[in-house]
Write an enzyme that holds these catalytic residues in place. Structure first.
Site, PDB file in Angstrom:
ATOM      1  N   GLU A   1     -17.903 -31.755 -37.705  1.00 35.26           N
ATOM      2  CA  GLU A   1     -18.127 -30.435 -37.130  1.00 35.26           C
ATOM      3  C   GLU A   1     -17.790 -29.272 -38.059  1.00 35.26           C
ATOM      4  OE1 GLU A   1     -19.407 -29.698 -33.907  1.00 35.26           O
ATOM      5  OE2 GLU A   1     -19.986 -31.786 -34.207  1.00 35.26           O
TER       6      GLU A   1
ATOM      7  N   SER B   1      -0.113 -56.535  24.288  1.00 29.82           N
ATOM      8  CA  SER B   1       1.254 -57.020  24.490  1.00 29.82           C
ATOM      9  C   SER B   1       2.179 -56.758  23.313  1.00 29.82           C
ATOM     10  CB  SER B   1       1.227 -58.521  24.789  1.00 29.82           C
ATOM     11  OG  SER B   1       0.546 -58.762  26.006  1.00 29.82           O
TER      12      SER B   1
END
Length: 830
Positions: A74, A470
């Site tokens: 770059e 239950s």
């Protein structure tokens, strides 16, 4: 004069361009959006969430070779120029003129890394002379204010590199599954090739261009003196191998847990901070237990579903209609969390076996692998696949493979232990959930929200409202024990009627379709007697039951109706497991949590589940003669600790002698309770050891009967037992802790009177200090009638002759409400 005029003109232009420049000093306080990472309790990665997948890494922690790769690609003069590369600008201008005059070639840019920082952070992508002038001014100021390392740090953490990766650290993980310090030379070069246009060098769609660009970067690195020619050629010869990392949940079978953590983070901090705040979240998840829970639940659901029969192939194709049988399965997918299941098409069938063609595996670029795999499903692995009729009745016995499959059928298969053989599979219609928790801290160690998160994201552990049946009864019995009753108290198990406000009569019934006369509380809970429970709740008063259920966090508001004593109200599995955890924790409050700790992006702890004070933990030094810090438990006492042990002991009996016998297979002390709601719509079991609580339920998402006898003891208890065997295999058989002053007295389990230890039917019963078995038996509910109901329903209660019939199942019978509707019939509306 011309020079002065020109200088004035340039000065004016620069002054105009700099008037509204953004504040470049804000770069010093750069805090980019960073992804939130969620970890399991052992530190392994659980999930990541982000709007932009970014990890911030200081430049000092980045490999030098990686920096050299990016500067070579770059901005090769980055460390020597003052922000603008004049030589590069001249070359770009010459190239621009050449392209314009000849119409050939491509225009190139000359942006330095500093210019890209200015553009990415402070300006727009607008192509104009004004923007370029502003950029040039900002570049000079940035270079004068920040060091080259600071500029590189901004650039390398901000740059977009494709695959939703922002910054080099995220890209390293997303492309290669590695941290920066683990990257090879060719991998660093590939990342450095991406800033110019990630889509132009996509590792799958543009693979040749990607390799060409990577190799160019390697050449630049060699020419700049960063690598040797030998290193360059060796790296250039290597293939480009990219293994995209999944986003979201990372651990197998932990998707439901991760999603629940994500929701909690959004509730705590909002979606924006969750996705951008860079939070580090340490959860309570034990990956090993999570896998055990997923396996146990899946096995239980599959086993039950197979008893209902085979519902047929997932699709049917015509083998002769396509040149390649693999094309028949195009577009079909097996969710990742259902591995190792695969889709297969039946190629041929005879009496002994079916020959199948397996769906080719998907390659990283999304295409199907060229290899074609085949296998067989032998007759003995098809014997379960009798035709589905109605979920209870089945078709005829399977005598040959062609009774089940035919060519062109597409089915799910899973590999058998024998090579080349496969099981026929089908996705269960019924679903369920499982939760495992530490009873002392409330830390959720495992949470499975259903058979497959890939098929349904509905979390049945925390979102499904179901009737506990239950499994709620221990709360009724605990309320009684807290109010003067003992496990040896005797209740009449005989028919009873309750007159409702509308004049109708409610007749609770037992599972066994008969009544058993006077029985102790212990016997009532061990055998899950409905009528005894209703009589006890009526005698006690539902207000006391509701108060305890509220303190335990099962319900926020429970109607004052006797049917609620049988679990007719709706709640979640997580709430029920938490309530049992409090019983296991000697009656002390437990707050369930999936999160241990949250840190912000700077490592500061901003949330802790453990609220205990430990000021001595902050001592600057520690020496061997110093006492260890003591963490005082300041949790509320929501249940009498003696009561908690008594109900625990009674639930041990449920496993040893009652409806939960299938959990005996664990081989260690376990207490628990089964639960089955109306018409077997929900099957529950919640069990616990001294240091682990586990709960599971099974039921259809759109609640409907599962079939006669499909109870909690038959369906849910084996799932919990399967999990516990795996989770506790290396743990000692620790008995439940008996509180000081509890008296263990031998009594006859049936009559509740004192007995002689060692004789048949005599057990050691737990009594609170000062309590002891009565000399004579007082039967609760004995006599021709009972006074006005304590349920708050406004109806009277009377005994009826034993010939009045009995119950259809262990269930929570419906009771007409004051509004005239039935409560307890919906069974899991959500």
């Amino acid at each position: 004069m011309l020079f002065v005029a020109a200088a004035a003109g340039v000065g004016y232009v620069l002054w105009t361009a700099s008037k509204d420049l953004p504040d470049y000093t804000q770069l010093a306080n750069y805090a980019p959006p960073v992804m939130t990472r969620i970890y399991a309790a052992d530190g392994s990665m659980l999930a990541e969430y982000a709007e932009e997948r970014r990890l911030f890494v200081p430049v000092s922690q980045m490999p030098k070779l990686l920096i050299e790769a990016f500067t070579s690609a770059e901005d090769k003069t980055f460390f020597t120029h003052g922000g603008l590369d004049w030589q590069g600008i001249a070359a770009a201008a010459y190239r621009y003129a050449q392209v314009k005059m000849t119409g050939k070639g491509q225009i190139v840019g000359a942006s330095t890394i500093t210019q890209q920082v200015a553009k990415n952070f402070l300006l727009t992508n607008e192509r104009s002379i004004d923007r370029k002038l502003k950029e040039a001014i900002l570049v000079r100021r940035i270079e004068q204010t920040f060091t080259k390392d600071q500029i590189l740090e901004l650039y390398l953490n901000e740059i977009f590199l494709g695959m939703n990766s922002y910054g080099v650290a995220a890209a390293s993980l997303n492309y290669f599954g590695k941290s920066l310090d683990q990257l090879s030379l060719e991998q660093m070069a590939y990342l450095a090739a991406l800033p110019k246009g990630p889509n132009n060098y996509h590792p799958f769609r543009q693979k040749e261009r990607a390799i060409e660009r990577r190799n160019w970067v390697l050449t630049q690195m060699f020419e700049n003196g960063y690598i040797t020619e030998e290193q360059m050629k060796e790296a250039q010869a290597k293939p480009l191998e990219v293994t995209p990392r999944p986003f979201g949940a990372q651990l197998f079978a932990a998707e439901s847990f991760a999603e629940e953590v994500r929701r909690e983070l959004i509730e705590l901090y909002g979606k924006d901070k969750m996705e951008k705040g860079g939070l580090s979240v340490r959860t309570t998840l034990d990956p090993k237990l999570q896998l055990y829970a997923r396996q146990a639940l899946a096995r239980g659901l599959i086993a039950f579903d197979r008893k209902r029969g085979f519902r047929g192939p997932i699709a049917v194709g015509e083998l002769g209609a396509v040149p390649d049988w693999a094309l028949l399965m195009k577009g079909k997918k097996v969710p990742d969390d259902m591995a190792p299941w695969r889709i297969a098409v039946v190629l041929d069938v005879n009496d002994a076996e079916a020959t199948i063609g397996l769906q080719p595996r998907t390659q990283p670029d999304g295409s199907l692998a060229p290899e074609r795999e085949t296998g067989t499903i032998p007759l003995d692995l098809l014997s379960w696949a009798r035709a589905y009729v109605d979920g209870t009745a089945l078709g005829p016995q399977v005598k040959k493979a062609s009774d089940v499959l035919k060519p062109g059928d597409m089915v799910y298969v899973a590999p058998n232990k024998d090579s080349g053989q496969y099981h026929l599979m089908q996705v269960p219609e019924v679903d369920g959930a499982m939760v495992a928790m530490d009873p002392h801290t409330g830390r959720v160690l495992a949470l499975v929200g259903g058979f497959s998160y890939g098929r349904s994201q509905f979390n049945r552990a925390v979102q499904a409202l179901r009737q506990p049946g239950s499994s709620f009864k221990p709360i009724v019995y605990a309320a009684a024990l807290d109010n003067g009753y003992s496990p040896a108290s005797v209740i009449m198990d005989a028919p009873v009627e309750f007159k409702m406000p509308d004049g109708s009569m409610w007749k609770p019934k037992n599972y066994q379709n008969k009544f058993f006369g006077p029985s102790t509380l212990r016997r009532g809970i061990e055998q899950s007697r409905n009528v005894m429970t209703v009589r006890l709740a009526n005698e006690l008063g539902m207000a006391k039951v509701i108060d305890l259920a509220t303190r335990l966090g099962i319900y926020d508001k429970l109607p004052s109706q006797l049917a609620m004593a049988l679990g007719a109200g709706e709640t979640t599995l997580l709430k029920m497991v938490t309530a049992y955890a409090m019983i296991d924790n000697s009656g002390k409050r437990v707050e369930p949590t999936l999160i241990d700790r949250i840190q912000d992006r700077y490592g500061k702890t901003i949330y802790k589940h453990d609220k205990r004070d430990c000021s001595s933990c902050m001592a600057p030094d520690w020496t061997p003669d110093m006492a260890e810090p003591e963490l005082l438990d300041v949790s509320d006492q929501v249940m009498n600790p003696y009561t908690a042990y008594q109900i625990t002991s009674m639930m041990e009996g449920v496993v040893e002698r009652g409806t939960g016998k299938k959990v005996l297979a664990v081989g260690k002390p376990v207490a628990g309770k089964t639960g089955t709601s109306n018409e077997e719509r929900d099957a529950w079991f919640i069990g616990f050891t001294p240091d682990l609580v586990v709960g599971a339920y099974i039921g259809f998402d759109n609640p409907k009967p599962m079939g006669k006898g499909r109870t909690g003891g038959e369906l849910a208890a084996p799932i919990v037992a399967d999990f516990m065997k795996l989770a506790l295999k290396d743990k000692p058989a620790t008995p439940f802790r008996v509180p000081r002053a509890i008296e263990l007295i031998p009594i006859d389990a049936k009559s509740g009177k004192r007995g002689i230890f060692g004789r048949d039917g005599v057990i050691l019963e737990a009594f609170k200090p000062g309590d002891e078995p009565p000399d004579s038996t007082k039967i609760i509910g004995d006599g021709p009638s009972v006074a006005a109901a304590g349920s708050g329903s406004g109806g009277g209660v009377m005994l009826v002759p034993p010939s009045q019939g009995a119950a259809p199942a262990e269930q929570a019978p419906a009771q007409p409400s004051a509004s005239g509707g039935l409560t307890g019939q919906g069974g899991g509306l959500y």
